[in-house]
Design a protein around this motif. Structure first.
Motif, PDB file in Angstrom:
ATOM      1  N   GLY A  34       0.802  -1.232   0.000  1.00  0.00           N
ATOM      2  CA  GLY A  34       0.000   0.000   0.000  1.00  0.00           C
ATOM      3  C   GLY A  34       0.829   1.274   0.000  1.00  0.00           C
ATOM      4  N   GLY A  35       0.123   2.413   0.110  1.00  0.00           N
ATOM      5  CA  GLY A  35       0.781   3.714  -0.033  1.00  0.00           C
ATOM      6  C   GLY A  35       1.288   4.311   1.271  1.00  0.00           C
ATOM      7  N   ALA A  36       0.903   3.698   2.407  1.00  0.00           N
ATOM      8  CA  ALA A  36       1.300   4.281   3.698  1.00  0.00           C
ATOM      9  C   ALA A  36       2.798   4.102   3.947  1.00  0.00           C
ATOM     10  N   VAL A  37       3.406   5.149   4.524  1.00  0.00           N
ATOM     11  CA  VAL A  37       4.801   5.045   4.966  1.00  0.00           C
ATOM     12  C   VAL A  37       4.770   4.917   6.484  1.00  0.00           C
ATOM     13  N   HIS A  38       5.219   3.792   6.994  1.00  0.00           N
ATOM     14  CA  HIS A  38       5.198   3.584   8.445  1.00  0.00           C
ATOM     15  C   HIS A  38       6.444   4.173   9.092  1.00  0.00           C
ATOM     16  N   LEU A  39       6.233   4.773  10.256  1.00  0.00           N
ATOM     17  CA  LEU A  39       7.355   5.415  10.954  1.00  0.00           C
ATOM     18  C   LEU A  39       7.767   4.593  12.163  1.00  0.00           C
ATOM     19  N   ARG A  40       9.051   4.327  12.251  1.00  0.00           N
ATOM     20  CA  ARG A  40       9.613   3.591  13.400  1.00  0.00           C
ATOM     21  C   ARG A  40      10.530   4.544  14.142  1.00  0.00           C
ATOM     22  N   GLY A  41      10.276   4.777  15.403  1.00  0.00           N
ATOM     23  CA  GLY A  41      11.143   5.674  16.176  1.00  0.00           C
ATOM     24  C   GLY A  41      12.382   4.913  16.633  1.00  0.00           C
ATOM     25  N   LEU A  42      13.548   5.364  16.174  1.00  0.00           N
ATOM     26  CA  LEU A  42      14.801   4.665  16.481  1.00  0.00           C
ATOM     27  C   LEU A  42      15.432   5.220  17.758  1.00  0.00           C
ATOM     28  N   ILE A  43      15.714   4.326  18.707  1.00  0.00           N
ATOM     29  CA  ILE A  43      16.386   4.737  19.947  1.00  0.00           C
ATOM     30  C   ILE A  43      17.685   3.931  20.062  1.00  0.00           C
ATOM     31  N   GLU A  44      18.794   4.633  19.967  1.00  0.00           N
ATOM     32  CA  GLU A  44      20.111   3.965  19.992  1.00  0.00           C
ATOM     33  C   GLU A  44      20.546   3.877  21.450  1.00  0.00           C
ATOM     34  N   ILE A  45      20.210   2.745  22.104  1.00  0.00           N
ATOM     35  CA  ILE A  45      20.241   2.706  23.570  1.00  0.00           C
ATOM     36  C   ILE A  45      21.646   2.513  24.158  1.00  0.00           C
ATOM     37  N   SER A  46      22.594   2.028  23.370  1.00  0.00           N
ATOM     38  CA  SER A  46      23.966   1.888  23.873  1.00  0.00           C
ATOM     39  C   SER A  46      24.916   1.794  22.686  1.00  0.00           C
ATOM     40  N   ASN A  47      26.102   2.440  22.830  1.00  0.00           N
ATOM     41  CA  ASN A  47      27.099   2.274  21.752  1.00  0.00           C
ATOM     42  C   ASN A  47      28.289   1.441  22.227  1.00  0.00           C
ATOM     43  N   HIS A  48      28.122   0.753  23.387  1.00  0.00           N
ATOM     44  CA  HIS A  48      29.150  -0.205  23.793  1.00  0.00           C
ATOM     45  C   HIS A  48      29.055  -1.421  22.886  1.00  0.00           C
ATOM     46  N   CYS A  49      30.192  -1.992  22.526  1.00  0.00           N
ATOM     47  CA  CYS A  49      30.154  -3.207  21.703  1.00  0.00           C
ATOM     48  C   CYS A  49      31.406  -4.021  21.946  1.00  0.00           C
ATOM     49  N   ILE A  50      31.225  -5.347  22.067  1.00  0.00           N
ATOM     50  CA  ILE A  50      32.386  -6.208  22.316  1.00  0.00           C
ATOM     51  C   ILE A  50      32.946  -6.784  21.020  1.00  0.00           C
ATOM     52  N   GLY A  95      25.033  -1.574  20.115  1.00  0.00           N
ATOM     53  CA  GLY A  95      26.143  -2.477  19.846  1.00  0.00           C
ATOM     54  C   GLY A  95      25.882  -3.789  20.578  1.00  0.00           C
ATOM     55  N   GLU A  96      26.729  -4.777  20.341  1.00  0.00           N
ATOM     56  CA  GLU A  96      26.550  -6.035  21.083  1.00  0.00           C
ATOM     57  C   GLU A  96      27.137  -5.809  22.479  1.00  0.00           C
ATOM     58  N   ASP A  97      26.272  -5.548  23.421  1.00  0.00           N
ATOM     59  CA  ASP A  97      26.677  -4.990  24.710  1.00  0.00           C
ATOM     60  C   ASP A  97      26.198  -5.880  25.858  1.00  0.00           C
ATOM     61  N   PRO A  98      27.118  -6.684  26.454  1.00  0.00           N
ATOM     62  CA  PRO A  98      26.713  -7.550  27.562  1.00  0.00           C
ATOM     63  C   PRO A  98      26.279  -6.738  28.781  1.00  0.00           C
ATOM     64  N   GLY A  99      26.624  -5.420  28.786  1.00  0.00           N
ATOM     65  CA  GLY A  99      26.149  -4.533  29.857  1.00  0.00           C
ATOM     66  C   GLY A  99      24.638  -4.353  29.784  1.00  0.00           C
ATOM     67  N   ILE A 100      24.051  -4.657  28.621  1.00  0.00           N
ATOM     68  CA  ILE A 100      22.587  -4.715  28.531  1.00  0.00           C
ATOM     69  C   ILE A 100      22.211  -6.111  29.031  1.00  0.00           C
ATOM     70  N   ARG A 101      21.909  -6.187  30.314  1.00  0.00           N
ATOM     71  CA  ARG A 101      21.596  -7.496  30.903  1.00  0.00           C
ATOM     72  C   ARG A 101      20.218  -7.939  30.449  1.00  0.00           C
ATOM     73  N   ALA A 102      20.070  -9.261  30.316  1.00  0.00           N
ATOM     74  CA  ALA A 102      18.822  -9.787  29.759  1.00  0.00           C
ATOM     75  C   ALA A 102      17.608  -9.400  30.601  1.00  0.00           C
ATOM     76  N   ASP A 103      17.735  -9.499  31.944  1.00  0.00           N
ATOM     77  CA  ASP A 103      16.562  -9.207  32.776  1.00  0.00           C
ATOM     78  C   ASP A 103      16.231  -7.712  32.768  1.00  0.00           C
ATOM     79  N   TRP A 104      17.274  -6.880  32.726  1.00  0.00           N
ATOM     80  CA  TRP A 104      17.055  -5.421  32.643  1.00  0.00           C
ATOM     81  C   TRP A 104      16.307  -5.082  31.345  1.00  0.00           C
ATOM     82  N   MET A 105      16.778  -5.695  30.239  1.00  0.00           N
ATOM     83  CA  MET A 105      16.148  -5.418  28.942  1.00  0.00           C
ATOM     84  C   MET A 105      14.696  -5.886  28.939  1.00  0.00           C
ATOM     85  N   ALA A 106      14.454  -7.061  29.557  1.00  0.00           N
ATOM     86  CA  ALA A 106      13.082  -7.583  29.616  1.00  0.00           C
ATOM     87  C   ALA A 106      12.182  -6.604  30.375  1.00  0.00           C
TER      88      ALA A 106
END
Ligand code: SAM
Ligand code: SF4
Length: 354
Positions: A34-50, A95-106
């Motif tokens: 269809g013709g609609a353009v959907h908008l996704r709000g991007l939030i870059e929550i961490s730039n730490h990466c291993i 980034g791939e950030d282990p500081g983003i703990r699974a339970d915190w993210m949940a």
């Protein structure tokens, strides 16, 4: 479409024939999503990466980059701003950030789902099955994980296994297997590639397009490879070679071709007109992506003080703007091409049908 036909389109330079490709892609886009353009709000929550991806400015070795991780309250404030702008989805990327703990993210996902009507897309790299399952149970709807290139040899060279300095004994990265796991867990699944990675041939790019079709993806994001000076791929000595005339260019035109062909091969998928494309053509790259097959844009909600440090490549479009400015700019661009803003979550018709 056969591989030879895809390659012929990727090499096409005749303007009239390309106009025909754009027209066909735009027609299929209109008929399928269809013709609609959907908008996704991007939030870059961490730039730490291993990780040590050879292409990305967030790689752990880039010591020049100040690092940040947003708090849950900061993320929720961005989500509420997105709600006020009428966005149907929050995309949480990092980034791939282990500081983003699974339970915190949940907990963060649960809060977004209880405090807002937003769909939640996660793009947090290669995480364990239990973590992905926990986030799905918490209410996450979608997951984005680009396979970057279907050429396995090139992929391994530019995306070393976790836990090693450049290839060797670390945990092998298999993003295709992860995409299968995400689907099993019930996520709406997105992937994509970079266009014009040094060492990526026209044939490789055609293989990427075939793999999009074979994986039956719900979302497909493609953008040009943009060189970052603090990465190995900026060093000519470290760039994988291809035979003369075979290197796919990291150009604006090649990006439109890949968007258009993606639309023809995967009619019901959601395809964003990406920031990387807008970086190559700040004036009207987003609009041209939207009239050549794309149906999604991702305005940035990240607070400016963090946004400037999410520097995957230099001169990124929209890096100085506030969320409000980004919002008004996207609105005007959608209006200028005679399309309308999508309402609601904008789930992929492919996913809905499944
Ligand atoms: N860390 C997560 C991951 O790797 O999936 C998500 C964030 S990562 C920055 C998002 C995407 O940025 C990658 O999948 C890659 O395609 C893209 N990217 C990274 N470096 C880039 C570059 N130099 N030029 C263009 N795109 C790039
Ligand atoms: Fe990290 Fe993703 Fe960048 Fe690789 S592409 S270095 S995983 S942020």
């Amino acid at each position: 479409m056969q591989r030879s036909e895809i390659i012929a389109w990727l090499r096409e330079s005749n303007e009239a024939r390309l106009e025909d490709l754009w027209r066909r892609a735009d027609l299929v886009r209109q008929q399928s999503v269809g013709g609609a353009v959907h908008l996704r709000g991007l939030i870059e929550i961490s730039n730490h990466c291993i990780r040590l991806c050879g292409y990305c400015g967030l790689r752990v070795d880039n010591r020049e980059l100040p690092r940040y991780r947003m708090t849950a309250d900061e993320i929720l404030a961005c989500v509420q701003e997105g709600v006020a702008f009428g966005y149907g989805t929050a995309v949480l990327q990092a980034g791939e950030d282990p500081g983003i703990r699974a339970d915190w993210m949940a907990d963060v996902v649960r809060r977004i789902k209880t405090e807002s009507p937003m769909a939640v897309t996660l793009s947090l790299g290669e995480r364990e099955r239990e973590e992905l399952a926990l986030w799905r149970e918490a209410g996450a709807d979608r997951y984005l994980l680009r396979f970057e290139t279907s050429n396995r040899e090139l992929y391994e060279r530019i995306h070393p296994p976790r836990g090693t300095r450049y290839s060797g004994s670390g945990q092998v990265s298999d993003r295709i297997a992860l995409l299968g796991m995400l689907r099993e867990l019930g996520y709406e699944v997105g992937s994509g590639v970079m266009i014009g990675i040094p060492g990526q041939s026209y044939d490789d790019l055609a293989g990427d397009l075939e793999l999009f079709r074979d994986l039956n993806l719900d979302m497909i994001g493609v953008g040009p490879f943009l060189m970052h000076p603090e990465t190995p791929l900026a060093d000519p000595q470290q760039q994988p070679a291809v035979p003369p005339g075979e290197q796919a260019p990291a150009s604006e035109l090649m990006t439109y071709k890949v968007i258009a062909l993606t639309r023809l091969l995967c009619p019901r998928t959601n395809i964003p007109s990406t920031t990387a494309l807008a970086t190559l053509n700040k004036r009207n790259g987003r609009e041209l992506g939207l009239v050549r097959g794309a149906n999604i844009v991702m305005p940035n909600l990240t607070p400016p003080k963090y946004r400037i440090h999410y520097e995957i490549y230099p001169n990124k479009a929209c890096i100085q703007e506030s969320a409000g400015l980004c919002h008004r700019c996207m609105d005007a661009r959608i209006e200028s091409i005679g399309r309308t803003r999508g309402s609601g979550r904008g789930d992929s018709p492919n996913y809905v049908a499944r």
